[in-house]
Scaffold this motif. Sequence first.
Motif, PDB file in Angstrom:
ATOM      1  N   ASP A  37       7.370  14.295   1.342  1.00 29.68           N
ATOM      2  CA  ASP A  37       8.110  13.224   2.011  1.00 29.68           C
ATOM      3  C   ASP A  37       7.197  12.195   2.668  1.00 29.68           C
ATOM      4  OD1 ASP A  37      10.598  14.324   1.384  1.00 29.68           O
ATOM      5  OD2 ASP A  37      10.653  15.509   3.227  1.00 29.68           O
ATOM      6  N   VAL A  38       5.924  12.530   2.831  1.00 31.31           N
ATOM      7  CA  VAL A  38       4.986  11.604   3.462  1.00 31.31           C
ATOM      8  C   VAL A  38       4.655  10.531   2.436  1.00 31.31           C
ATOM      9  CG1 VAL A  38       2.744  11.335   4.562  1.00 31.31           C
ATOM     10  CG2 VAL A  38       4.062  13.434   4.921  1.00 31.31           C
ATOM     11  N   ASP A  39       5.186   9.341   2.652  1.00 31.68           N
ATOM     12  CA  ASP A  39       5.058   8.240   1.691  1.00 31.68           C
ATOM     13  C   ASP A  39       4.086   7.212   2.247  1.00 31.68           C
ATOM     14  OD1 ASP A  39       5.474   6.550  -0.458  1.00 31.68           O
ATOM     15  OD2 ASP A  39       7.304   5.682   0.380  1.00 31.68           O
ATOM     16  N   LEU A  40       2.855   7.291   1.775  1.00 31.28           N
ATOM     17  CA  LEU A  40       1.823   6.356   2.209  1.00 31.28           C
ATOM     18  C   LEU A  40       1.377   5.532   1.012  1.00 31.28           C
ATOM     19  CD1 LEU A  40      -0.327   8.830   4.314  1.00 31.28           C
ATOM     20  CD2 LEU A  40       1.337   7.188   5.167  1.00 31.28           C
ATOM     21  N   ASP A  41       0.897   4.332   1.270  1.00 32.41           N
ATOM     22  CA  ASP A  41       0.371   3.543   0.158  1.00 32.41           C
ATOM     23  C   ASP A  41      -0.933   4.174  -0.330  1.00 32.41           C
ATOM     24  OD1 ASP A  41      -1.794   2.648   1.727  1.00 32.41           O
ATOM     25  OD2 ASP A  41      -0.699   0.889   2.380  1.00 32.41           O
ATOM     26  N   GLY A  42      -1.467   3.705  -1.423  1.00 32.68           N
ATOM     27  CA  GLY A  42      -2.628   4.307  -2.044  1.00 32.68           C
ATOM     28  C   GLY A  42      -3.899   4.260  -1.233  1.00 32.68           C
ATOM     29  N   GLN A  43      -3.940   3.473  -0.167  1.00 32.22           N
ATOM     30  CA  GLN A  43      -5.150   3.346   0.635  1.00 32.22           C
ATOM     31  C   GLN A  43      -5.187   4.311   1.817  1.00 32.22           C
ATOM     32  OE1 GLN A  43      -5.264  -0.745   1.783  1.00 32.22           O
ATOM     33  NE2 GLN A  43      -5.882  -1.448  -0.228  1.00 32.22           N
ATOM     34  N   HIS A  44      -4.122   5.058   2.045  1.00 32.81           N
ATOM     35  CA  HIS A  44      -4.051   5.942   3.202  1.00 32.81           C
ATOM     36  C   HIS A  44      -3.848   7.390   2.769  1.00 32.81           C
ATOM     37  CE1 HIS A  44      -2.917   1.992   4.934  1.00 32.81           C
ATOM     38  NE2 HIS A  44      -3.771   2.399   5.851  1.00 32.81           N
ATOM     39  N   VAL A  45      -4.259   8.299   3.609  1.00 29.69           N
ATOM     40  CA  VAL A  45      -4.105   9.728   3.377  1.00 29.69           C
ATOM     41  C   VAL A  45      -3.571  10.374   4.649  1.00 29.69           C
ATOM     42  CG1 VAL A  45      -5.983   9.819   1.681  1.00 29.69           C
ATOM     43  CG2 VAL A  45      -6.484  10.220   4.101  1.00 29.69           C
ATOM     44  N   TRP A  46      -3.062  11.598   4.524  1.00 25.11           N
ATOM     45  CA  TRP A  46      -2.673  12.326   5.713  1.00 25.11           C
ATOM     46  C   TRP A  46      -3.568  13.538   5.856  1.00 25.11           C
ATOM     47  CZ3 TRP A  46      -0.935  17.319   5.123  1.00 25.11           C
ATOM     48  CH2 TRP A  46      -0.384  17.669   3.903  1.00 25.11           C
ATOM     49  N   HIS A  55      -1.724  13.658  11.083  1.00 21.78           N
ATOM     50  CA  HIS A  55      -2.169  12.279  11.267  1.00 21.78           C
ATOM     51  C   HIS A  55      -2.248  11.581   9.912  1.00 21.78           C
ATOM     52  CE1 HIS A  55      -3.393  12.906  15.454  1.00 21.78           C
ATOM     53  NE2 HIS A  55      -3.771  14.101  15.048  1.00 21.78           N
ATOM     54  N   TRP A  56      -2.310  10.248   9.936  1.00 18.61           N
ATOM     55  CA  TRP A  56      -2.530   9.479   8.712  1.00 18.61           C
ATOM     56  C   TRP A  56      -3.587   8.426   9.003  1.00 18.61           C
ATOM     57  CZ3 TRP A  56      -1.792   4.211   8.524  1.00 18.61           C
ATOM     58  CH2 TRP A  56      -1.070   3.652   9.569  1.00 18.61           C
ATOM     59  N   GLY A  57      -4.243   7.953   7.951  1.00 20.65           N
ATOM     60  CA  GLY A  57      -5.265   6.933   8.141  1.00 20.65           C
ATOM     61  C   GLY A  57      -5.973   6.610   6.845  1.00 20.65           C
ATOM     62  N   ALA A  61     -15.150   5.688   3.361  1.00 22.53           N
ATOM     63  CA  ALA A  61     -15.631   5.220   2.060  1.00 22.53           C
ATOM     64  C   ALA A  61     -16.654   6.205   1.514  1.00 22.53           C
ATOM     65  CB  ALA A  61     -16.250   3.843   2.198  1.00 22.53           C
ATOM     66  N   PRO A  62     -16.648   6.413   0.196  1.00 23.51           N
ATOM     67  CA  PRO A  62     -17.673   7.290  -0.377  1.00 23.51           C
ATOM     68  C   PRO A  62     -19.039   6.631  -0.233  1.00 23.51           C
ATOM     69  CG  PRO A  62     -16.396   6.239  -2.108  1.00 23.51           C
ATOM     70  CD  PRO A  62     -15.751   5.881  -0.796  1.00 23.51           C
ATOM     71  N   PRO A  63     -20.081   7.432  -0.198  1.00 24.44           N
ATOM     72  CA  PRO A  63     -21.418   6.830  -0.064  1.00 24.44           C
ATOM     73  C   PRO A  63     -21.760   5.986  -1.284  1.00 24.44           C
ATOM     74  CG  PRO A  63     -21.560   9.190  -0.462  1.00 24.44           C
ATOM     75  CD  PRO A  63     -20.114   8.868  -0.279  1.00 24.44           C
ATOM     76  N   ALA A  64     -22.536   4.960  -1.054  1.00 29.95           N
ATOM     77  CA  ALA A  64     -22.964   4.098  -2.160  1.00 29.95           C
ATOM     78  C   ALA A  64     -23.895   4.873  -3.080  1.00 29.95           C
ATOM     79  CB  ALA A  64     -23.662   2.870  -1.600  1.00 29.95           C
TER      80      ALA A  64
END
Length: 68
Positions: A37-46, A55-57, A61-64
């Motif tokens: 049911d947690v509906d977040l856009d593709g840029q966020h995770v819980w 929490h969500w956020g 970023a992965p390391p370069a």
Amino acid sequence: MHALTCADCSNGPGTGFRTLSDGLFECHAGHLLTPQDVDLDGQHVWAVEPSGPAHWGTPPAPPAPWTY
């Protein structure tokens, strides 16, 4: 990270979800939420703290890649 809060309850302290032992989330009023049911856009995770709050956020970023 931001607290995952219940849409049926007012915003503010005590409206966040805690994680139950069966994997569901529950707010202080007893409203349940499944991980699906947690509906977040593709840029966020819980995520869940070890003590239980959800929490969500935005994930870090992965390391370069190494360049020479």
